[in-house]
Design an enzyme around this catalytic site. Structure first.
Site: not given
Ligand code: NAD
Length: 485
Positions: A252, A286
């Site tokens: 997601e 998001c």
């Molecule tokens: P992010 O991708 O930086 O982090 C998300 C999660 O992934 C965190 O727990 C982070 O610690 C972890 N993570 C980071 N690098 C990783 C790796 N290499 N391997 C595994 N896990 C890792 O996202 P963010 O900036 O914290 O959140 C915002 C983003 O999330 C925005 O792009 C938003 O649109 C998206 N989002 C999507 C939805 C949806 O349902 N489609 C909902 C909420 C947020």
């Protein structure tokens, strides 16, 4: 009873019982004030391995526990979130920088996720299949085993619970890795809720940590599937690592959702919807409206009213209860947002409102005279920024809205619903709202995006049955099957 006091997570992670984490601990910082609210354990790969082993062990009994008992735990969890909502709200406002309305929405959705998941436990777990042989042929859904959940900072309780609750209800154990900036709202709250709800020990592990901990979840052979919510850039890394380990993964991801405003709207109502879509939770959702695509005949009035709206919205500490926007989550996020705004202005956009900040408090911003190549329009900003482009025909509106690598949500405002639906058919997204802005969420509805927004809708209703079970083919015949040799 209080769920969160005393703050037993200081220097600890929850791994079927509160344990000291190997990765040490880290401050939990209130974005509005910079104050330390508490400390959270930081897990490492060794914690993941221990949690996965304990989860594997505990899941065997849980899978054979009657559906009634599993459903009862989920119902109690939903009810505990509701009963303790006031306490959860005050914590979540401070940890995530959300305004009260946003955290009230979060506890509502999270409790509904638990109630919906309780219903999943008693759904039929298979089908009788046609077969060309004299036998009974069955499809049976079986739990995956241990599910890894990785969630982001922006709506942590919703985004963790929407995977944790159905996974548990369907007989799985869960290892949950919340974002290290929001370990309580995204993790410890659920650990406490399920502890109080009577979930047997070992079935839910909360391991706050960074990319290394996420990677350890993906590579651990005992974890059978990953439910990831986060940015598209990280999602690609998660998908690549999961592919190497042949692991099921649900993604997601990000969005840059369009709101189309046709020429037949009530401009005041349209502006209110547009402001909500772009500025709620400082645009850190998001589904946030990232692109306002407005008919040229109403565009001047729309921009002027949206800018007036933005200028009037109070921004400040959400704990005061007096503001419409709180802080962005941290300085990195603020600098990214401001960089996208200033580079768009440098490229010729007109700043109709905002574009300024104090600390982490970013003023709601309206950009006019925007072209589709400008950074604040072309990228997911994840901040309170409303770029406006104009169109002259429905074909042009559809082309503009569809011209994005993302495909999460879409809003169309018009007094002609049929016209709105016809337009929506030309734009690939996982979610469409006619006469509403782009930010909506209900536990009973499918949720998810296409293209770079993820691997398609799966939350809500029966989609979770597919997401958190494996399918097994079973045949039964009265005598041993005969063969030519
Ligand atoms: P992010 O991708 O930086 O982090 C998300 C999660 O992934 C965190 O727990 C982070 O610690 C972890 N993570 C980071 N690098 C990783 C790796 N290499 N391997 C595994 N896990 C890792 O996202 P963010 O900036 O914290 O959140 C915002 C983003 O999330 C925005 O792009 C938003 O649109 C998206 N989002 C999507 C939805 C949806 O349902 N489609 C909902 C909420 C947020």
């Amino acid at each position: 009873m209080t769920l969160l006091e005393p703050r037993t997570w200081d220097g600890q992670v929850f791994s079927g019982g509160w344990v000291r984490s190997h990765g040490g601990d880290a401050p939990i910082v209130e974005p509005a004030t910079g104050k330390e609210l508490g400390r959270s354990g930081v897990a490492d790969a060794e914690d993941v391995a221990r949690a996965a082993a304990a989860a594997t062990e505990a899941q065997r009994d849980w899978a054979t526990t009657s559906f009634e008992e599993r459903a009862a735990v989920l119902r109690r969890a939903g009810s505990l979130i509701e009963q303790n909502a006031d306490e959860l709200h005050s914590w979540m406002i401070r940890e995530t920088g959300s305004i009260p309305g946003m955290v009230q929405f979060a506890t509502h959705v999270a409790s509904q996720e638990c109630y919906e998941a309780a219903g999943l436990a008693s759904r039929p777990i298979g089908d009788i299949l046609p077969t060309a042989q004299p036998r009974l042929s069955l499809l049976q859904r079986v739990p995956i085993g241990v599910v890894g959940v990785i969630s982001p900072f922006n709506a942590p309780l919703i985004l963790s619970s929407r995977s944790v609750a159905p996974a548990l209800a369907l007989g799985n154990a869960v290892v949950l890795k919340p974002d290290p900036r929001t370990p309580v709202s995204g993790g410890m709250v659920l650990a406490r809720v399920f502890e109080e709800a009577g979930l047997p020990a070992g079935l839910l592990h909360v391991l706050p940590g960074g990319a290394d901990v996420g990677a350890a979840l993906i590579t651990d052979p005992r974890i059978g599937a990953i439910s990831f919510t986060g940015s598209t850039a990280t999602g690609r890394k998660v998908a690549a690592l999961a592919a190497e380990h042949l692991k099921r993964v649900h993604l997601e991801l990000g969005g840059n959702s369009a709101l189309i405003i046709l020429d037949d709207v009530d401009v005041d109502r349209a502006v209110s919807a547009g402001a909500w879509g772009s500025f709620l939770h400082q645009g850190q959702i998001c589904m946030t409206t990232g692109r306002h695509i407005v008919h040229e005949s109403v565009a001047d009035a729309y921009v002027a009213a949206l800018a007036g709206h933005a200028d009037a919205l109070p921004v400040g500490d959400p704990a005061s209860g007096q503001v419409a926007l709180g802080p962005l989550i941290d300085e990195n996020q603020r600098d990214k947002v401001h960089g996208l705004v200033t580079s768009s202005v440098d490229a010729g956009a007109r700043l109709a409102a905002g574009g300024k900040y104090e600390g982490l408090f970013y003023r709601p911003t309206v950009l006019d005279e925007v072209s589709t190549a400008m950074p604040a329009y072309a990228n997911e900003v994840f901040g309170p920024v409303a770029p406006v482009v104009r169109f002259s025909s429905a074909e042009e509106a559809a082309r503009l809205a569809a011209d994005s690598s993302y495909g999460l949500s879409l809003g169309i405002l018009t007094s002609d619903v049929g016209r709105g639906l016809a337009l929506a058919e030309q734009i690939p997204t996982g979610i469409v709202h006619i006469n509403d802005q782009t930010v909506n969420d209900e536990a009973v509805a499918p949720f998810g995006g296409v293209l770079d927004s993820g691997t398609g809708a799966r939350f809500g209703g029966t989609a979770n049955l597919d997401a958190f079970t494996n399918q097994r083919w079973i045949t039964l015949r009265g005598d041993i099957a005969p063969y030519p040799f």
